[in-house]
Design a protein around this motif. Sequence first.
Motif, PDB file in Angstrom:
ATOM      1  N   ILE A  39       0.980  -1.215   0.036  1.00 50.01           N
ATOM      2  CA  ILE A  39      -0.024   0.106  -0.043  1.00 50.01           C
ATOM      3  C   ILE A  39       1.019   1.332  -0.035  1.00 50.01           C
ATOM      4  CG2 ILE A  39      -1.708   1.302   1.313  1.00 50.01           C
ATOM      5  CD1 ILE A  39      -2.783  -1.232   2.349  1.00 50.01           C
ATOM      6  N   LYS A  40       0.582   2.011  -0.740  1.00 46.91           N
ATOM      7  CA  LYS A  40       1.446   3.321  -1.109  1.00 46.91           C
ATOM      8  C   LYS A  40       0.568   4.546  -0.857  1.00 46.91           C
ATOM      9  CE  LYS A  40       4.594   1.629  -4.432  1.00 46.91           C
ATOM     10  NZ  LYS A  40       5.232   1.703  -5.583  1.00 46.91           N
ATOM     11  N   GLY A  41       0.777   5.671  -0.292  1.00 39.87           N
ATOM     12  CA  GLY A  41      -0.114   6.915  -0.143  1.00 39.87           C
ATOM     13  C   GLY A  41       0.616   8.161   0.276  1.00 39.87           C
ATOM     14  N   THR A  42      -0.169   9.126   0.582  1.00 39.59           N
ATOM     15  CA  THR A  42       0.545  10.436   0.864  1.00 39.59           C
ATOM     16  C   THR A  42       0.009  11.023   1.857  1.00 39.59           C
ATOM     17  OG1 THR A  42      -0.635  11.657  -0.838  1.00 39.59           O
ATOM     18  CG2 THR A  42       1.283  10.894  -1.603  1.00 39.59           C
ATOM     19  N   LEU A  43       0.597  11.888   2.525  1.00 38.56           N
ATOM     20  CA  LEU A  43      -0.099  12.829   3.451  1.00 38.56           C
ATOM     21  C   LEU A  43       0.473  14.309   3.044  1.00 38.56           C
ATOM     22  CD1 LEU A  43       0.910  10.591   6.558  1.00 38.56           C
ATOM     23  CD2 LEU A  43      -1.276  11.649   6.331  1.00 38.56           C
ATOM     24  N   SER A  44      -0.342  15.184   3.367  1.00 36.94           N
ATOM     25  CA  SER A  44       0.422  16.773   3.115  1.00 36.94           C
ATOM     26  C   SER A  44       0.991  17.217   4.209  1.00 36.94           C
ATOM     27  CB  SER A  44      -0.865  17.475   2.442  1.00 36.94           C
ATOM     28  OG  SER A  44      -1.581  17.747   3.477  1.00 36.94           O
ATOM     29  N   VAL A  45       1.719  18.454   3.950  1.00 37.28           N
ATOM     30  CA  VAL A  45       2.148  19.164   5.168  1.00 37.28           C
ATOM     31  C   VAL A  45       1.558  20.324   5.432  1.00 37.28           C
ATOM     32  CG1 VAL A  45       4.403  20.287   5.859  1.00 37.28           C
ATOM     33  CG2 VAL A  45       4.698  17.881   4.632  1.00 37.28           C
ATOM     34  N   ALA A  46       1.035  20.759   6.455  1.00 38.07           N
ATOM     35  CA  ALA A  46       0.086  21.874   6.334  1.00 38.07           C
ATOM     36  C   ALA A  46       0.970  23.138   6.446  1.00 38.07           C
ATOM     37  CB  ALA A  46      -0.882  21.935   7.650  1.00 38.07           C
ATOM     38  N   HIS A  47       2.051  23.206   7.670  1.00 38.32           N
ATOM     39  CA  HIS A  47       3.011  23.893   7.728  1.00 38.32           C
ATOM     40  C   HIS A  47       4.219  23.405   8.687  1.00 38.32           C
ATOM     41  CE1 HIS A  47       1.631  24.657  11.892  1.00 38.32           C
ATOM     42  NE2 HIS A  47       0.559  24.337  11.511  1.00 38.32           N
ATOM     43  N   GLY A  48       5.262  24.302   8.627  1.00 33.87           N
ATOM     44  CA  GLY A  48       6.637  24.049   9.322  1.00 33.87           C
ATOM     45  C   GLY A  48       7.533  24.992   8.903  1.00 33.87           C
ATOM     46  N   ARG A  49       8.612  24.616   9.597  1.00 33.03           N
ATOM     47  CA  ARG A  49       9.651  25.571   9.755  1.00 33.03           C
ATOM     48  C   ARG A  49      11.093  24.622   9.849  1.00 33.03           C
ATOM     49  NH1 ARG A  49      11.501  27.307  14.506  1.00 33.03           N
ATOM     50  NH2 ARG A  49      12.388  29.508  13.894  1.00 33.03           N
ATOM     51  N   ILE A  50      12.227  25.127   9.106  1.00 32.85           N
ATOM     52  CA  ILE A  50      13.392  24.732   9.325  1.00 32.85           C
ATOM     53  C   ILE A  50      14.293  25.874   9.804  1.00 32.85           C
ATOM     54  CG2 ILE A  50      15.455  23.305   8.175  1.00 32.85           C
ATOM     55  CD1 ILE A  50      13.531  22.245   5.921  1.00 32.85           C
ATOM     56  N   ALA A  51      15.041  25.480  10.831  1.00 32.73           N
ATOM     57  CA  ALA A  51      15.741  26.699  11.398  1.00 32.73           C
ATOM     58  C   ALA A  51      17.110  26.145  11.080  1.00 32.73           C
ATOM     59  CB  ALA A  51      15.504  27.105  12.807  1.00 32.73           C
ATOM     60  N   VAL A  52      18.012  26.643  10.220  1.00 33.83           N
ATOM     61  CA  VAL A  52      19.423  26.342  10.103  1.00 33.83           C
ATOM     62  C   VAL A  52      20.388  27.147  10.902  1.00 33.83           C
ATOM     63  CG1 VAL A  52      21.237  26.137   8.432  1.00 33.83           C
ATOM     64  CG2 VAL A  52      18.838  25.732   7.591  1.00 33.83           C
ATOM     65  N   GLU A  53      21.131  26.337  11.861  1.00 36.03           N
ATOM     66  CA  GLU A  53      21.881  27.107  12.684  1.00 36.03           C
ATOM     67  C   GLU A  53      23.338  26.991  12.586  1.00 36.03           C
ATOM     68  OE1 GLU A  53      20.708  29.239  14.845  1.00 36.03           O
ATOM     69  OE2 GLU A  53      18.423  28.690  14.663  1.00 36.03           O
ATOM     70  N   GLU A  54      24.324  27.533  13.173  1.00 36.17           N
ATOM     71  CA  GLU A  54      25.680  27.254  13.125  1.00 36.17           C
ATOM     72  C   GLU A  54      25.966  27.117  14.669  1.00 36.17           C
ATOM     73  OE1 GLU A  54      27.876  26.920  10.774  1.00 36.17           O
ATOM     74  OE2 GLU A  54      26.661  27.351   9.229  1.00 36.17           O
ATOM     75  N   PRO A  55      26.462  25.846  15.146  1.00 33.73           N
ATOM     76  CA  PRO A  55      26.587  24.761  14.190  1.00 33.73           C
ATOM     77  C   PRO A  55      25.493  24.014  13.615  1.00 33.73           C
ATOM     78  CG  PRO A  55      27.159  24.261  16.422  1.00 33.73           C
ATOM     79  CD  PRO A  55      26.832  25.486  16.552  1.00 33.73           C
ATOM     80  N   GLU A  56      25.515  23.337  12.521  1.00 31.97           N
ATOM     81  CA  GLU A  56      24.369  22.426  12.098  1.00 31.97           C
ATOM     82  C   GLU A  56      23.800  21.980  13.301  1.00 31.97           C
ATOM     83  OE1 GLU A  56      25.234  20.502   8.523  1.00 31.97           O
ATOM     84  OE2 GLU A  56      26.158  18.624   9.701  1.00 31.97           O
ATOM     85  N   SER A  57      24.603  21.096  13.906  1.00 29.28           N
ATOM     86  CA  SER A  57      23.820  20.383  14.907  1.00 29.28           C
ATOM     87  C   SER A  57      22.768  21.029  15.915  1.00 29.28           C
ATOM     88  CB  SER A  57      24.990  19.654  15.960  1.00 29.28           C
ATOM     89  OG  SER A  57      25.484  20.751  16.726  1.00 29.28           O
ATOM     90  N   ALA A  58      22.815  22.355  15.884  1.00 32.69           N
ATOM     91  CA  ALA A  58      21.657  23.052  16.819  1.00 32.69           C
ATOM     92  C   ALA A  58      20.605  23.532  15.819  1.00 32.69           C
ATOM     93  CB  ALA A  58      22.346  24.382  17.170  1.00 32.69           C
ATOM     94  N   SER A  59      20.684  23.056  14.588  1.00 25.38           N
ATOM     95  CA  SER A  59      19.435  23.320  13.702  1.00 25.38           C
ATOM     96  C   SER A  59      18.191  22.599  14.120  1.00 25.38           C
ATOM     97  CB  SER A  59      19.700  22.828  12.124  1.00 25.38           C
ATOM     98  OG  SER A  59      20.674  23.575  11.565  1.00 25.38           O
ATOM     99  N   THR A  60      17.122  23.098  13.920  1.00 26.67           N
ATOM    100  CA  THR A  60      15.628  22.496  14.436  1.00 26.67           C
ATOM    101  C   THR A  60      14.766  22.518  13.113  1.00 26.67           C
ATOM    102  OG1 THR A  60      14.728  24.676  14.995  1.00 26.67           O
ATOM    103  CG2 THR A  60      15.928  23.473  16.776  1.00 26.67           C
ATOM    104  N   VAL A  61      13.733  21.320  13.112  1.00 32.50           N
ATOM    105  CA  VAL A  61      12.825  21.240  12.246  1.00 32.50           C
ATOM    106  C   VAL A  61      11.504  20.873  12.924  1.00 32.50           C
ATOM    107  CG1 VAL A  61      11.918  19.740  10.157  1.00 32.50           C
ATOM    108  CG2 VAL A  61      14.446  20.009  10.712  1.00 32.50           C
ATOM    109  N   GLU A  62      10.357  21.841  12.330  1.00 31.71           N
ATOM    110  CA  GLU A  62       9.097  21.552  12.935  1.00 31.71           C
ATOM    111  C   GLU A  62       8.107  21.411  11.812  1.00 31.71           C
ATOM    112  OE1 GLU A  62       8.130  24.636  15.481  1.00 31.71           O
ATOM    113  OE2 GLU A  62       9.746  24.483  16.619  1.00 31.71           O
TER     114      GLU A  62
END
Length: 174
Positions: A39-62
């Motif tokens: 079975i294959k399918g999809t879901l949509s993404v309503a909203h979110g954000r990617i915060a790219v930080e220095e150092p990259e290990s501190a980056s976040t995704v929601e």
Amino acid sequence: MGIQGADHKSGPLPGVYRIDPEASKVRFRMRALFGLFPIKGTLSVAHGRIAVEEPESASTVEAVIPVDSFASGHAQRDRHVRSADYLDSALHPEIRFHGGDVRRADGEVTVHGELTVRGVARPVVLTLSQVEVDGSRLALQATAVVDRYEFGVTHAKGMTGRRLRIALDVVAVR
């Protein structure tokens, strides 16, 4: 992970990138009927954000994914998956991901975070397979495996696969 950038050779520039719902999608694969049928399918993404930080290990995704966007191409099955037997969209209309631990090891980039389904939060690891940077636009592909039992989604054991393979195609703009 392949990182390609028109403006920034080492990856995306630091800053907040907003996920574009029209250009982003969550795809899944699983097995049904004792593993006989894919079975294959999809879901949509309503909203979110990617915060790219220095150092990259501190980056976040929601990211927020509406449960009612579940689509497998079979209307009856889709209604059933959205029901209380599985995702319970009436009580839990959203699936949420929050990641905040980016790691590089052995040529692989992973984002460690927490996925919330049906009000149950569990750790999940996204493996980035492609990141492309073009000016203020960031496009990425990632994969993960999700064990539905860990989230209390245990209806139809044996009939419906336990693990879902998730592929994310995300576009975000700074």
